[in-house]
Design an enzyme around this catalytic site. Sequence first.
Site, mmCIF file in Angstrom:
data_model
loop_
_atom_site.group_PDB
_atom_site.id
_atom_site.type_symbol
_atom_site.label_atom_id
_atom_site.label_comp_id
_atom_site.label_asym_id
_atom_site.label_seq_id
_atom_site.Cartn_x
_atom_site.Cartn_y
_atom_site.Cartn_z
ATOM 1 C CB ALA A 97 -7.618 -12.630 -3.242
ATOM 2 C CE LYS A 98 -1.490 -6.761 -2.165
ATOM 3 N NZ LYS A 98 -2.416 -7.613 -0.275
#
Length: 276
Positions: A97-98
Site C-alpha cells: 500500500a506504500k
Amino acid sequence: MSFTASLESRIEACKNPVCFGLDPVLSLIPAEASTPEDKIRKFYFDILEEFLKRNITPAVVKPNSAYYECVSIEAMQVLAEIIATYRKEGMPAILDAKRGDIGKSSEAYSKAAFDIYNANAITVSPWMGSDSVKPFLRETHGVYVLLRTSNAGAADFQDFIWQHVAQKILEWDNGSVGAVVGATNMHELSEIANFISKQKREIPFLIPGVSIPGVPGGQGGDAKAVMKALGEGGFKRNIHVLNSSSGLSYAWQASGKPSNYAIACVDAFERLVESI
C-alpha cells in the site's frame, strides 16, 4: 517472534523465497463469474487450490491494495478474504500500500493494514520521516520501507539519498523492518546489501521486478542473479523474497490457453523456483 525471524522460518519450511503478487487486472482474468468481485475471488482461489494440490506454495503473497480499490468497495472486502484464505494455508501476506503520512494518519493506516485487513506486513514510504514510519512498527508485523525501487523514475531522487534512507531503516529496525529494493540492477543491489552488511546487519529485502523464464511480465530481473548479488553483498540469511506479480498471475498468456490459468500460474512458479 519478530517478523524477520518468522519469515526466515517460513522460507526454510516452504523451501523457496518467492513472493506472489496478487494484483488483479480484470481484463486479464479468464475466470468466469457474474461480478468483478467474484471474478477476482474465483481467480485467486482457483490458483490457491492448484498450489495446494501440488503441495507447493510461495513463501509469501503480496496483494497491492490499489488493484482492489479501483474495482469497488466490495472488492476491498475480497482483498481481506484473499489475505485471510492465503494466510490460513500458511502464507504470510504483505499489503503493498506504500503508506506514509503524519503520525496520526500513519497510525490509522497501520490499524487498517494490521487490524482490519490482517496483513502480516506492509510497504511504507519513508519520505515524511520517522514520525510517519514509527506508527507501523510492531515487532510481530513487518514494515518494508521503500529504499531503491525498480521503476524508471526512481532515479529522480533515490540515487542521491538511498544511503541516508538505508541508515534510517537500520535505526528504525526493531527486528521486523526491511527494505524494498528492485531486481533490475544487480550491481546496485549488491552495493546496497554491502552497505548494510558492513554495519554487521542484515534486514529482509522485498525484491520486485523478477522475471520468469518463458513468461511475459516482470522487469527483467534474473532470479539467480539476484540471489548471487545478495551473497556478493555479504547477505547470508534466508530472509529475502523475490516478487513476481503479472508473470505468475497471467502466465496463461504464454500458452494462449486462458482456461488453464491456474495450472499455468503454478507451472510458472515452479520454473521460477528452479531458476533460483
